[in-house]
Design an enzyme around this catalytic site. Structure first.
Site, short mmCIF file in Angstrom:
data_model
loop_
_atom_site.label_atom_id
_atom_site.label_comp_id
_atom_site.label_asym_id
_atom_site.label_seq_id
_atom_site.Cartn_x
_atom_site.Cartn_y
_atom_site.Cartn_z
N GLY A 160 -29.66 -45.20 -1.12
CA GLY A 160 -29.55 -44.03 -1.97
C GLY A 160 -28.36 -43.18 -1.56
N CYS A 161 -27.88 -42.35 -2.50
CA CYS A 161 -26.70 -41.53 -2.21
C CYS A 161 -27.00 -40.44 -1.19
CB CYS A 161 -26.14 -40.95 -3.49
SG CYS A 161 -27.34 -40.13 -4.56
N TYR A 162 -28.11 -39.73 -1.37
CA TYR A 162 -28.48 -38.71 -0.37
C TYR A 162 -28.72 -39.35 1.00
CZ TYR A 162 -29.18 -34.88 -3.78
OH TYR A 162 -29.01 -33.90 -4.73
N SER A 165 -25.41 -40.14 2.91
CA SER A 165 -24.73 -39.00 3.52
C SER A 165 -25.47 -38.48 4.74
CB SER A 165 -24.55 -37.87 2.49
OG SER A 165 -25.79 -37.26 2.16
#
Length: 349
Positions: A160-162, A165
């Site tokens: 996932g993108c979150y 990061s």
């Protein structure tokens, strides 16, 4: 030595009419060893890719048409398939493709294979998983922490993108036991609107988003368990926010630690010294620094008064948080140089 005389990997994209599909198509234009042979879309079946995405006019996609999905055709005519479908919709497709061609390389953008256990997935996403037998064939596709496992697998669960990061922002501190578990880890993340997908919804219309800024999923977001599992944490206080910008994620992460700011920075520098797509910064980075790229920019400091380590981690949510990372994973499982087709720099303005 890899033959670089021309395209030798045939790629198909399932569900290619969304933002991640469009970004994948854009980035694959820079890859010298890839030919996109098919793109599927139920919504735009029969239409040219350049009609749906006019910015690809005069590109190699001029004659590419959005097709219906036929598993036999896709599985037999492709070397690599990118599955750009949402969670719950992806695992039946991945299972079907694997059954037709067990050697097919599949990179799945959904959350359907990201967890180590089926039980955890079903608990978080509230759906019965019918491709349980595939879990042992899947690697979690965050190369900077899982590269060797990725090399061994044909099915990759793109993170996932979150989580990308936050995990990259915390991982050096976690594996070096720098985090005091008596204090909760807090991850405060802001994302651009493309993170919600390319769909019609009142909540994402211009007047609802513009000149506004909001937190959401305060009681718990589905990415929190993914982050906790990959970092081996019992819990993490993760709060996502929606920002009126097209792309980008900025995560500010706080954790209790007894090491000095200088030692924190030394450890992060040592951990990521050989990672091309991690850039350690001397000043807090901006989302515009990584727009359109596969970079993750990280800034490390410390609040000495409160003994808090502070990490700011910035990615493009549809780049390193989705399509760029997917190509990075493709490069790994195909034996290409990891940065091939991805050494583009920020759009900035």
């Amino acid at each position: 030595m890899q033959d670089t005389s021309g395209p030798n990997v045939k790629v198909s994209i399932i569900g290619g009419s969304g933002y991640t599909g469009a970004e994948l198509l854009r980035l694959l234009l820079f890859h010298p060893l890839v030919e996109v042979v098919s793109v599927t879309s139920r919504q735009f079946e029969g239409q040219k890719v350049t009609e749906v995405f006019p910015h690809f006019s005069k590109s190699p996609y001029e004659d590419l048409i959005f097709e219906n999905y036929y598993p036999d055709k896709v599985a037999q005519n492709s070397d690599v398939v990118f599955c750009c479908l949402p969670h719950k919709a992806a695992f039946p497709i991945v299972k079907e493709l694997n059954e037709v061609n067990p050697k097919l390389k599949i990179i799945d953008f959904s959350a359907d294979f990201r967890f180590k256990s089926v039980t955890k997935y079903e608990e978080v996403y509230g759906v019965k998983h019918t491709a349980k037998e595939l879990f042992e064939k899947v690697a979690y596709g965050l190369p900077e922490i899982n590269r060797e496992e990725i090399k061994k697998k044909n099915i990759i669960a793109n993170p996932g993108c979150y989580p990308t990061s936050i995990i990259l922002g915390l991982y050096p501190a976690k594996v070096n036991n720098l985090i005091d578990p008596s204090f909760p880890i807090i991850a405060d993340s802001k994302s651009g609107v493309t993170g919600a997908g390319r769909k019609s919804s009142l909540a994402f219309t211009y007047c609802e988003i513009n000149e506004s800024f909001k937190a959401y999923s305060i009681e718990g977001h589905r990415h929190a368990p993914e982050i906790a599992e990959k970092l081996d944490l019992t819990s993490i206080r993760f709060t996502p926010h929606l920002v009126p910008m097209n792309r980008g994620i900025l995560s500010t992460i706080y954790f209790k630690t007894n090491v000095t700011k200088e030692e924190l920075r030394r450890i992060y520098k040592e951990f990521y010294k050989n990672e091309y797509f991690i850039r350690l910064k001397n000043n807090p980075p901006k989302t515009s620094d990584v727009a359109g790229t596969n970079f993750c920019d990280i800034y490390v400091t410390k609040d000495e008064e409160n003994n808090l380590g502070i990490v700011i981690s910035v990615i493009d949510n549809i780049g390193k948080g989705a399509s760029g990372q997917a190509i990075q994973n493709m490069n790994i499982i195909c034996g290409f140089p990891e940065g091939m087709g991805l050494t583009v720099f920020s759009q900035w303005i």
